[in-house]
Design a protein around this motif. Structure first.
Motif, mmCIF file in Angstrom:
data_model
loop_
_atom_site.group_PDB
_atom_site.id
_atom_site.type_symbol
_atom_site.label_atom_id
_atom_site.label_comp_id
_atom_site.label_asym_id
_atom_site.label_seq_id
_atom_site.Cartn_x
_atom_site.Cartn_y
_atom_site.Cartn_z
ATOM 1 N N TYR A 259 0.707 -1.178 0.085
ATOM 2 C CA TYR A 259 -0.038 0.128 -0.092
ATOM 3 C C TYR A 259 0.895 1.066 -0.193
ATOM 4 O O TYR A 259 0.369 2.346 -0.729
ATOM 5 C CB TYR A 259 -0.861 0.089 1.267
ATOM 6 N N THR A 263 0.916 3.917 -3.254
ATOM 7 C CA THR A 263 0.513 5.498 -2.725
ATOM 8 C C THR A 263 1.676 6.117 -3.389
ATOM 9 O O THR A 263 0.996 7.234 -4.196
ATOM 10 C CB THR A 263 0.446 5.540 -1.341
ATOM 11 N N TYR A 324 -9.316 7.931 -0.480
ATOM 12 C CA TYR A 324 -9.474 7.255 -1.688
ATOM 13 C C TYR A 324 -10.361 7.707 -2.620
ATOM 14 O O TYR A 324 -10.222 7.798 -3.868
ATOM 15 C CB TYR A 324 -9.990 5.827 -1.195
ATOM 16 N N THR A 370 -3.015 11.709 -0.925
ATOM 17 C CA THR A 370 -1.784 10.561 -0.818
ATOM 18 C C THR A 370 -1.130 10.807 0.186
ATOM 19 O O THR A 370 -0.574 9.673 0.798
ATOM 20 C CB THR A 370 -1.158 10.706 -2.226
ATOM 21 N N ILE A 373 -2.851 9.178 3.062
ATOM 22 C CA ILE A 373 -2.875 7.772 3.067
ATOM 23 C C ILE A 373 -1.358 7.131 3.530
ATOM 24 O O ILE A 373 -1.644 6.320 4.478
ATOM 25 C CB ILE A 373 -3.285 7.120 1.663
ATOM 26 N N PHE A 448 -4.552 2.457 -9.302
ATOM 27 C CA PHE A 448 -4.924 2.750 -7.585
ATOM 28 C C PHE A 448 -6.442 2.150 -7.369
ATOM 29 O O PHE A 448 -6.177 1.584 -6.263
ATOM 30 C CB PHE A 448 -5.145 4.399 -7.866
ATOM 31 N N PHE A 452 -6.190 -0.523 -3.914
ATOM 32 C CA PHE A 452 -6.685 -0.063 -2.918
ATOM 33 C C PHE A 452 -8.138 -0.517 -2.498
ATOM 34 O O PHE A 452 -8.753 0.048 -1.556
ATOM 35 C CB PHE A 452 -6.614 1.330 -2.839
ATOM 36 N N PHE A 455 -8.542 -2.201 0.671
ATOM 37 C CA PHE A 455 -7.972 -1.226 1.723
ATOM 38 C C PHE A 455 -8.939 -0.372 2.284
ATOM 39 O O PHE A 455 -8.952 0.023 3.090
ATOM 40 C CB PHE A 455 -6.534 -0.849 1.369
ATOM 41 N N ALA A 456 -9.380 0.239 1.069
ATOM 42 C CA ALA A 456 -10.346 1.199 1.354
ATOM 43 C C ALA A 456 -11.569 0.796 2.022
ATOM 44 O O ALA A 456 -11.934 1.626 3.269
ATOM 45 C CB ALA A 456 -10.630 1.941 -0.053
#
Length: 460
Positions: A259, A263, A324, A370, A373, A448, A452, A455-456
């Protein structure tokens, strides 16, 4: 379990003062870049330089800036931020003083390098300060920081156009000398820190990476194959150093965090698109529209001002909805803006200015989202090096964009038009460059979203 550093809790007034300090310092630094971007056609004309040659005014500056940003990030894990910023501002102003009296191109480049050595401390540490001293307001402060960058980038072209048009581009260095005004406020408002971690900085590793990057960019701009061989050799040595030295300049373990790696890749590709636009537009405006330095500044100004406003709003969006969706929203603007510029090159400049505005407002959103994140995916004790590498790749993206696009603009008689709805003719090469930026943004957005997605969901 390793103990996390404990920092002084700031009250509301102290936080406001610290945010104001960050904004003041960033304004001086960012204006320094965008003012000279507008002046590039004048510098090329005075020293009789090709686009690939004059691009080193930006490329050389950004290259040193990139290496320095990671260097300062690592140093911030070892030394107080107040000390680092003081030294950085003094170097930054000293380089500006040299540039003010530069009689030739080599002196100008030397001045820009010295400026970059000091100026790199400002954005690098400006992203670390909120993470270290204001963890509960990171999204808000990152939004303010990013909108300040956008505001200053809009003010820079206007000031650069006015000063460069009325006097001479050398006088643009005066604004950087004025950064010394911030020193007493810095000494008063930045919190004192306890002794940081013990350790050392891998200077040799930094030098090898700098040689690798600069030699590669020299090959791009001159097609010198000796430079390519030097880049390859230095790259091999850099990799060897990275995996064998106890505390390397770039820690490969950081990049094992998927991640984190993606990022900074997202921000890197987004910054290439933004710096590509900022580098190409002044040259295009002079070539296609025969605009003066002041008029070039006015062309960029609305977009930069809109980006400043959107950046403030973007920080609130991040705190409310997460980073995100903001990242995805921003890249849609890059896609649309690049496509519009590519399509409408050749129409009246005010229309191009509106197209640039669409792309410009994505910049603070990408930067702030970013950066936010990153604070979720790296431990607090590694904030300095984590954000340092983030800054390194962002500024490296600027150097690559300037060098590559400068080399492309040297090409003559380009007839293949990649955008079927754009005007053909003298603007073909510019239309192709911007459609390429649009395609790059689409690919970045796809990567992206793929990486993600899960994860998001966990970090809503």
């Amino acid at each position: 379990m390793e103990e996390q550093p404990v920092h002084k809790k700031l009250d509301k007034r102290e936080r406001k003062n610290l945010i104001l300090l960050i904004c003041i310092l960033l304004t001086f630094t960012v204006m320094n870049g965008t003012m000279f971007n507008v002046a590039i056609p004048d510098i090329a004309e005075e020293f009789n330089l090709l686009p690939s040659q004059v691009s080193w005014v930006m490329t050389g500056y950004i290259l040193v800036f990139a290496i320095g940003s990671l260097m300062y990030g690592k140093l911030a894990d070892l030394f107080p931020i107040k000390t680092l910023l003081t030294a950085g501002i003094i170097l930054f102003a000293s380089g500006a003083a040299l540039g003010l009296f530069s009689p030739n191109y080599p002196t100008l480049l030397a001045a820009r390098v010295l400026q970059a050595m000091g100026g790199a401390s400002i954005p690098a540490l400006s992203f670390i300060i909120p993470a270290r001293f204001m963890p509960g307001e990171r999204g808000k402060v990152f939004g303010i920081v990013s909108s300040t960058v956008a505001f200053a980038s809009g003010l820079g072209p206007i000031m650069g156009g006015l000063v460069g048009g009325a006097f001479n581009w050398r006088f643009l260095f005066i604004f950087s000398v004025l950064s010394l005004i911030a020193l007493p406020f810095l000494r008063r408002w930045l919190p004192e820190e306890e002794k940081r971690q013990t350790g050392k900085v891998d200077i040799l590793g930094a030098v090898l990476i700098a040689i690798t990057i600069s030699a590669f960019l020299l090959f791009v701009t001159s097609l010198n194959f000796i430079a390519l061989l030097a880049a390859a050799a230095a790259g091999v040595l850099s990799a060897w150093r990275m995996y064998t030295y106890e505390d390397p300049f770039i820690d490969p373990a950081m990049l094992k965090n998927v991640y984190y790696a993606f990022t900074i890749l997202t921000s890197f590709l987004g910054t290439i698109a933004m710096f590509g636009m900022i580098f190409v537009v002044p040259i295009m405006a002079r070539d296609i529209y025969s605009l003066s330095t002041v008029e070039i500044g006015l062309l960029l100004f609305p977009g930069a001002m809109a980006a400043g406003i959107i950046g403030q709003f973007g920080g609130k969006l991040i705190d409310r909805h997460g980073s995100y969706p903001v990242v995805q929203f921003a890249f849609l603007f890059v896609v649309a803006g690049s496509f519009l510029v590519s399509t409408f090159i050749g129409v009246p400049p005010w229309i191009i200015s509106l197209c640039i505005l669409v792309q410009y407002i994505a910049f603070p959103l990408i930067q702030s989202s970013t950066a936010n994140i990153l604070t979720q995916v790296i431990p607090e004790k590694r904030t300095g090096v984590g954000i340092g590498l983030f800054n390194l790749l962002n500024f490296l993206a600027g150097a690559i964009a300037s060098a590559v696009f400068g080399a492309i603009l040297d090409l003559q008689n380009v007839t293949l038009l990649l955008n079927p709805v754009a005007q053909n003719g003298s603007a073909t090469i510019y239309a192709n460059l911007f459609i390429g930026l649009s395609i790059l943004a689409v690919l970045t957005l796809f990567i992206f979203r793929t990486i993600f997605k899960n994860f998001a969901e966990k970090h809503k």
